[in-house]
Design an enzyme around this catalytic site. Structure first.
Site, PDB file in Angstrom:
ATOM      1  N   GLU A 168      -6.164   7.502   0.045  1.00 48.42           N
ATOM      2  CA  GLU A 168      -6.655   6.720   1.184  1.00 48.42           C
ATOM      3  C   GLU A 168      -5.526   6.426   2.170  1.00 48.42           C
ATOM      4  O   GLU A 168      -5.765   6.233   3.358  1.00 48.42           O
ATOM      5  CB  GLU A 168      -7.274   5.414   0.674  1.00 48.42           C
ATOM      6  CG  GLU A 168      -7.970   4.653   1.762  1.00 48.42           C
ATOM      7  CD  GLU A 168      -8.544   3.318   1.307  1.00 48.42           C
ATOM      8  OE1 GLU A 168      -9.311   3.294   0.339  1.00 48.42           O
ATOM      9  OE2 GLU A 168      -8.202   2.307   1.943  1.00 48.42           O
ATOM     10  N   GLU A 169      -4.313   6.406   1.691  1.00 49.54           N
ATOM     11  CA  GLU A 169      -3.181   6.049   2.553  1.00 49.54           C
ATOM     12  C   GLU A 169      -2.613   7.225   3.339  1.00 49.54           C
ATOM     13  O   GLU A 169      -1.747   7.032   4.186  1.00 49.54           O
ATOM     14  CB  GLU A 169      -2.046   5.421   1.720  1.00 49.54           C
ATOM     15  CG  GLU A 169      -2.435   4.135   1.023  1.00 49.54           C
ATOM     16  CD  GLU A 169      -2.987   3.077   1.973  1.00 49.54           C
ATOM     17  OE1 GLU A 169      -2.646   3.093   3.170  1.00 49.54           O
ATOM     18  OE2 GLU A 169      -3.802   2.263   1.514  1.00 49.54           O
ATOM     19  N   ASP A 184      -7.344   5.553  -4.266  1.00 49.55           N
ATOM     20  CA  ASP A 184      -6.996   4.425  -3.404  1.00 49.55           C
ATOM     21  C   ASP A 184      -5.909   3.682  -4.186  1.00 49.55           C
ATOM     22  O   ASP A 184      -6.199   3.001  -5.177  1.00 49.55           O
ATOM     23  CB  ASP A 184      -8.216   3.521  -3.168  1.00 49.55           C
ATOM     24  CG  ASP A 184      -7.876   2.346  -2.259  1.00 49.55           C
ATOM     25  OD1 ASP A 184      -6.685   2.192  -1.908  1.00 49.55           O
ATOM     26  OD2 ASP A 184      -8.788   1.578  -1.899  1.00 49.55           O
ATOM     27  N   ASP A 187      -6.191  -1.083  -3.714  1.00 48.13           N
ATOM     28  CA  ASP A 187      -7.333  -1.655  -3.002  1.00 48.13           C
ATOM     29  C   ASP A 187      -7.253  -3.182  -3.037  1.00 48.13           C
ATOM     30  O   ASP A 187      -6.812  -3.764  -4.029  1.00 48.13           O
ATOM     31  CB  ASP A 187      -8.651  -1.203  -3.643  1.00 48.13           C
ATOM     32  CG  ASP A 187      -9.820  -1.642  -2.791  1.00 48.13           C
ATOM     33  OD1 ASP A 187     -10.095  -0.956  -1.798  1.00 48.13           O
ATOM     34  OD2 ASP A 187     -10.416  -2.688  -3.085  1.00 48.13           O
ATOM     35  N   ASP A 200       0.851  -1.200   0.000  1.00 48.97           N
ATOM     36  CA  ASP A 200       0.000   0.000   0.000  1.00 48.97           C
ATOM     37  C   ASP A 200       0.881   1.242   0.000  1.00 48.97           C
ATOM     38  O   ASP A 200       0.643   2.206  -0.730  1.00 48.97           O
ATOM     39  CB  ASP A 200      -0.873   0.061   1.266  1.00 48.97           C
ATOM     40  CG  ASP A 200      -1.969  -0.989   1.273  1.00 48.97           C
ATOM     41  OD1 ASP A 200      -2.624  -1.156   0.243  1.00 48.97           O
ATOM     42  OD2 ASP A 200      -2.165  -1.628   2.323  1.00 48.97           O
ATOM     43  N   GLU A 207     -13.289   5.690  -3.309  1.00 49.58           N
ATOM     44  CA  GLU A 207     -13.809   4.455  -3.919  1.00 49.58           C
ATOM     45  C   GLU A 207     -15.202   4.646  -4.503  1.00 49.58           C
ATOM     46  O   GLU A 207     -15.443   4.389  -5.685  1.00 49.58           O
ATOM     47  CB  GLU A 207     -13.817   3.335  -2.857  1.00 49.58           C
ATOM     48  CG  GLU A 207     -12.403   2.932  -2.447  1.00 49.58           C
ATOM     49  CD  GLU A 207     -12.334   2.193  -1.115  1.00 49.58           C
ATOM     50  OE1 GLU A 207     -13.115   2.503  -0.195  1.00 49.58           O
ATOM     51  OE2 GLU A 207     -11.463   1.310  -0.980  1.00 49.58           O
TER      52      GLU A 207
HETATM   53  O1  LIG Z   1     -14.727  -7.190   4.776  1.00 47.75           O
HETATM   54  P1  LIG Z   1     -15.718  -6.707   3.788  1.00 47.75           P
HETATM   55  O2  LIG Z   1     -16.813  -5.904   4.432  1.00 47.75           O
HETATM   56  O3  LIG Z   1     -16.244  -7.808   2.940  1.00 47.75           O
HETATM   57  O4  LIG Z   1     -14.970  -5.635   2.883  1.00 47.75           O
HETATM   58  C1  LIG Z   1     -14.245  -6.001   1.758  1.00 47.75           C
HETATM   59  C2  LIG Z   1     -13.900  -4.795   0.996  1.00 47.75           C
HETATM   60  O5  LIG Z   1     -12.896  -4.106   1.689  1.00 47.75           O
HETATM   61  C3  LIG Z   1     -11.809  -3.852   0.811  1.00 47.75           C
HETATM   62  O6  LIG Z   1     -10.816  -4.812   1.066  1.00 47.75           O
HETATM   63  C4  LIG Z   1     -11.281  -2.481   1.060  1.00 47.75           C
HETATM   64  O7  LIG Z   1     -10.960  -2.372   2.415  1.00 47.75           O
HETATM   65  P2  LIG Z   1      -9.760  -1.447   2.834  1.00 47.75           P
HETATM   66  O8  LIG Z   1     -10.016  -0.126   2.174  1.00 47.75           O
HETATM   67  O9  LIG Z   1      -9.805  -1.412   4.303  1.00 47.75           O
HETATM   68  O10 LIG Z   1      -8.539  -2.098   2.277  1.00 47.75           O
HETATM   69  C5  LIG Z   1     -12.357  -4.025  -0.575  1.00 47.75           C
HETATM   70  O11 LIG Z   1     -11.401  -4.373  -1.531  1.00 47.75           O
HETATM   71  C6  LIG Z   1     -13.392  -5.102  -0.384  1.00 47.75           C
HETATM   72  O12 LIG Z   1     -14.410  -4.988  -1.322  1.00 47.75           O
END
Ligand SMILES: O=P(O)(O)OC[C@H]1O[C@](O)(COP(=O)(O)O)[C@@H](O)[C@@H]1O
Length: 409
Positions: free
Chosen positions: A164-165, A183, A186, A141, A346
């Site tokens: 985002e970072e 982001d 991701d 990241d 996002e």
């Molecule tokens: O745990 P969940 O609610 O299924 O969320 C998954 C989602 O979170 C993500 O990993 C993004 O989360 P982060 O921004 O915290 O990395 C997406 O890629 C994915 O769609």
């Protein structure tokens, strides 16, 4: 008919050439190739003079299949003067963004990633870990963020980058006319299992009327623009193919990285999401935390008892870009019903893309693009998909998940 290609750069992978990177304020970007098909020079003319005519009836032929009457079109040709003509400044910015995408594509596929993890001491995802560990940025990241930041800086076209970072937006260049929200990587939690990941970006015009404000305030307010003001948005999917999908406000178009030349080639012009799909995409281990309306909706379509009288299938990669890309291709609905995904980085860019493809992006109640962000890292429920599926889903009313316990995996 055989196509002949003359490269003006001797090193196709070193793109954009160093000269472009060092000439950060270059006013216009020249496509690096002169392309001839069947003796006729195509060059910029390949992508026609207006985006609508360039994408209508466009036939894509790969270099490997021997070209064809229309040959192929690179991202740079597509956005340049002979194509959509998005403006010199945006073309330069996109040249640097695609370069960043190629570097990240190489990074996520590198055999040395696991040693980065070990050196940094960051726990691998997927195991236990507390909710906060889950949110801790991984080395990739951080490196991806740095790749994007330096590319945007080198472009000379970006005033503000909000990532985002980063805790706060970064003011990059006084002369920059754009604001980029991103982001950078991701789905990086999935990296250890080689699951697809992606970069998401949105591009706004810099608000010159805020120039008198102190730099932190001006950077923040530029980054909090509503999604309706997006000039362009896109994502890059790092999967079996590396795909850059973008919209400049006239349709959504996807370009696939040709590793042999380093070009993104137009492979999916003018994407139209099917008005109805047969797939839903959600983390349904959370079923018992969902509100009643969402449970009823999923139960209904699973059984083929909805407005579309066929049983739906489930697909969930848990990597937003990959789940979104599949939804754009096949239709249906992709969702994260809790306050998890970021509005600025996002939800807005992906909603712009899905709308440009004829679909809808919503938080379960309101159109995402109409929401005014109030905080940089603000999270919202997110539902993206085919117009008919989205309408049916929203008719259940109660689809936003209020319980958000902070899941460990
Ligand atoms: O745990 P969940 O609610 O299924 O969320 C998954 C989602 O979170 C993500 O990993 C993004 O989360 P982060 O921004 O915290 O990395 C997406 O890629 C994915 O769609």
């Amino acid at each position: 008919m055989q196509s002949t290609i003359t490269l003006s750069s001797p090193t196709p992978f070193g793109f954009p050439p160093n000269s472009l990177l060092s000439r950060a304020n270059t006013p216009s970007f020249q496509p690096k190739k002169t392309i001839s098909v069947g003796g006729g020079k195509l060059g910029n003319g390949r992508c026609h003079s207006r985006m609508d005519s360039s994408v209508r009836g466009f036939r894509v032929r790969s270099q490997m299949s021997g070209g064809g009457e229309n040959g192929f079109c690179t991202l740079m040709e597509f956005v340049g003067k002979g194509g959509a003509d998005v403006g010199d400044d945006l073309v330069v910015l996109l040249a640097h963004l695609q370069y960043a995408a190629k570097r990240i594509a190489a990074l996520v596929a590198s055999p040395f990633n696991s040693s980065l993890e070990k050196q940094s001491g960051v726990a691998a995802g997927g195991g236990g870990g507390s909710g906060s560990e889950r949110d801790t940025p991984k080395p990739l990241d951080i490196i991806s963020n740095e790749i994007i930041r330096s590319s945007l800086q080198n472009s000379g076209k970006v005033a503000v980058m909000a990532s985002e970072e980063d805790d706060a937006p970064i003011w990059l260049t006084d002369g920059g006319s754009f604001v980029v929200v991103t982001d950078p990587l991701d789905g990086s939690r999935n990296i250890d299992a080689s699951i697809p990941t992606g970069t998401i970006f949105g591009i706004y015009n810099r608000l010159v009327e805020l120039d008198h404000l102190p730099v932190e305030e001006r950077a923040l307010l530029n980054s909090l623009q509503s999604g309706t003001r997006l000039v362009a948005a896109g994502y890059v999917l790092y999967s079996s193919a590396t795909i850059l999908c973008a919209s400049f406000g006239l349709g959504t178009h996807a370009f696939t990285l040709d590793h042999s030349t380093g070009d993104f080639i137009l492979t999916h012009p003018n994407i139209k999401i099917p008005p109805r799909g047969q797939i839903y995409s959600v983390n349904d281990a959370r079923y018992f935390d969902w509100p009643e309306g969402l449970r009823r909706y999923i139960d209904t379509v699973r059984q083929g008892k909805g407005r579309y009288p066929k049983k739906y299938s489930a697909r969930y990669i848990c990597s937003l870009v990959a789940d979104f890309h599949r939804t754009l291709m096949y239709g249906g609905v992709a969702m994260n019903p809790r306050d998890h995904l970021r509005l600025v980085y996002e939800a807005n860019p992906l909603s712009f893309l899905v709308e440009q493809a004829g679909g809808r992006g919503s938080d379960g109640k309101s159109r995402i693009l109409s929401l005014q962000p109030v905080k940089l890292h603000q999270r919202r429920p997110l539902f993206l998909g085919s117009s008919e599926d989205m309408e049916e889903l929203e008719s259940y009313g109660d689809v936003q998940q209020k319980v958000n316990p902070g899941y460990e995996v």
